[in-house]
Design an enzyme around this catalytic site. Sequence first.
Site, short mmCIF file in Angstrom:
data_model
loop_
_atom_site.label_atom_id
_atom_site.label_comp_id
_atom_site.label_asym_id
_atom_site.label_seq_id
_atom_site.Cartn_x
_atom_site.Cartn_y
_atom_site.Cartn_z
N SER A 1 -33.40 -2.40 19.31
CA SER A 1 -33.13 -3.21 20.50
C SER A 1 -34.10 -2.83 21.62
O SER A 1 -35.31 -2.90 21.39
CB SER A 1 -31.68 -3.03 20.91
N ASP B 1 -29.76 -12.52 15.10
CA ASP B 1 -29.67 -11.80 16.37
C ASP B 1 -29.76 -12.78 17.55
O ASP B 1 -30.72 -13.52 17.67
CB ASP B 1 -30.81 -10.77 16.44
N HIS C 1 -27.02 -8.80 16.14
CA HIS C 1 -27.51 -7.61 16.84
C HIS C 1 -26.60 -6.39 16.63
O HIS C 1 -27.07 -5.27 16.52
CB HIS C 1 -27.61 -7.93 18.32
P1 4NP Z 1 -29.71 -3.35 23.59
O1 4NP Z 1 -30.11 -4.89 23.64
O2 4NP Z 1 -30.88 -2.48 23.76
O3 4NP Z 1 -28.95 -3.21 22.32
O4 4NP Z 1 -28.76 -3.15 24.77
C1 4NP Z 1 -30.84 -5.58 24.57
C2 4NP Z 1 -30.68 -6.93 24.59
C3 4NP Z 1 -31.36 -7.70 25.50
C4 4NP Z 1 -32.21 -7.10 26.40
C5 4NP Z 1 -32.41 -5.73 26.37
C6 4NP Z 1 -31.72 -4.96 25.46
N1 4NP Z 1 -32.87 -7.88 27.34
O5 4NP Z 1 -33.71 -7.38 28.08
O6 4NP Z 1 -32.59 -9.06 27.44
#
Ligand code: 4NP
Length: 586
Positions: free
Chosen positions: A447, A526, A558
């Site tokens: 992520s 995702d 995700h």
């Molecule tokens: P995470 O996912 O790292 O699992 O919290 C994300 C999802 C989207 C974004 C960043 C992290 N974004 O910047 O939109």
Amino acid sequence: MTGPSLSNLVRELEELVRLEAYGITASLEGSRLIVTALKEGALNTYLYTEEELIRLNREPISLIAEPPWDASRVIVGRDVAKGREQHALYYVPLDSPGDERELAPGLGPGRVLSLVDQGERVYVTRVFDDGIWVVEATPGSSWRRVGPLPGMGWLADAHRGWGAVQVFTPEGRIRLMLMDLAAGVLSDVAAPGGSVMAVRFSPQGELVYALEKTDGVELRRAAPGEGDLGLLGLPGKDLDEYRPMGVNYMRFDERGRLIVVAKREGASQVFLDGWRVPGPRGVYSNAHPYGDGELVASYSSLRAPPQVVVLGGEGHRVLLSSRLPPALEEALGEPEFHRVESADARRVPVIVLPSRRARRQGPAVVLVHGGPFSEDDDSWSVFAAALALLGFHVVMPNYRGSTGYGEEWRNLILGDVCGMELEDIVSAARWARSTGLAAYTVVMGYSYGGFATMCALTRKPEEFAAGVAGASVVDWEEMYELSDPAFRSFIDLLFAGDRSKWRERSPINYVDNLSRPLCIIHPQNDTRTPLKPLLRFMDRALEKGKTFEAYIAPDMGHAVNTVEDIEKILLPAALFLARIRERLGA
Ligand code: 4NP
């Protein structure tokens, strides 16, 4: 000191991913517990009573609300769109296990950001096409939209017609607002500068909240209509002396005493009315009243899989846990906490899990957490454990943007993603090599950590021997197009509203710089970090003759919820890393 054979490795990884993980969701009157566990291959919730676990949900879940003390049912949610985070919500009567009923008939599935269970009423923070709304549901009968939130935020607690709401401001503060749950109208709770990291209503209807500042967290009181009422005074002084940098969890027990899980430097401790409740070293994610003056808590460490422990009285005892197979236990070294100087002389907190299967000056993985508002600490990580099993030391930088080190550290990333936080990650890698821990460093993350991995391999390729990018972001422009209102608002927050930087900070525009082996792992469905931009990234990498491999995890989104999900992400990474280790040795 050499790694295990491939067939041994796969067998050991299988054992690892199949380990059961236990957590407590809440205690109920009559010494009954709601336990939520990765068990039977997926996340399920159980009623624990007289040493028996009775499964409540029918199908595996992805969400559960913390039930009130006198609950007669639990609220659960699950994704019903193959990982696209379209959650359907149900309630299950405790006296009728498996009997799932629709929470809010006619509401339809959607992305759920929080669940607050008040017994008679349930409040759901949910994403709609027109933004984020609080919805009130009367289980099994009716529901209505209460009111919208002004950006990324969620309802955290509710009491007698009032809701406590946490909302991100464009500057990255988390402010506290009150929602009139009849009218849906929001009002500000004027508070001194800082971010509200946890909030609860007291039994008397006051608000108690944890305010995060640059150098620590303080507990304060507020009341509807009166605003901030100053610092909260607790009978015990242990919590003040601990000088918490974060609060993981907060609640009142049925006698009105405040339970706080506070953290600093990668570990946490439990406090009851300000007195410390001793327990093993590691991380607690919550704690609840249990029996006669004891507490029951969710606990883990980098060496101990998630378990339910009882604290207070004479020391602690383990209620529910799984045993680490001896080979796994032997592979995991003692976790360490370090501060590493970055390019601008700021000191980056770094957690290290040494592998006993690697020599000093062995292979190392710089494992980068997601979020970015999250942190690596001394809590169980199946990915870190797997890397140690594979014979890699694990170096986990809490780069700027991480939680747990004050508001300023968290917000330094805003407007500068793929900027100085990448320098922090590079500094952790250099530190690992210069101190003699690592012969070479591989970068890996999921992520936001996948994004950081792509940044590292396209902007600092000389620093890393290889990279594994899971569920990564490679193109902010296309990502924004594909995002829902909640994540659009989050992207604007990350860039401090400056969309002119989207192109410059997107790895897809630096494919030319790729020079190290890259393993791409991406969930097919995702909806947070969509696959489509990765397909274009690979197309460019192919055109330019770059070496890469890719694994698309089918029928998955995700969230990594089941044993099968963990395998889909971990096994391709493990095979890639085993090959890197074979080639580079050490
Ligand atoms: P995470 O996912 O790292 O699992 O919290 C994300 C999802 C989207 C974004 C960043 C992290 N974004 O910047 O939109």
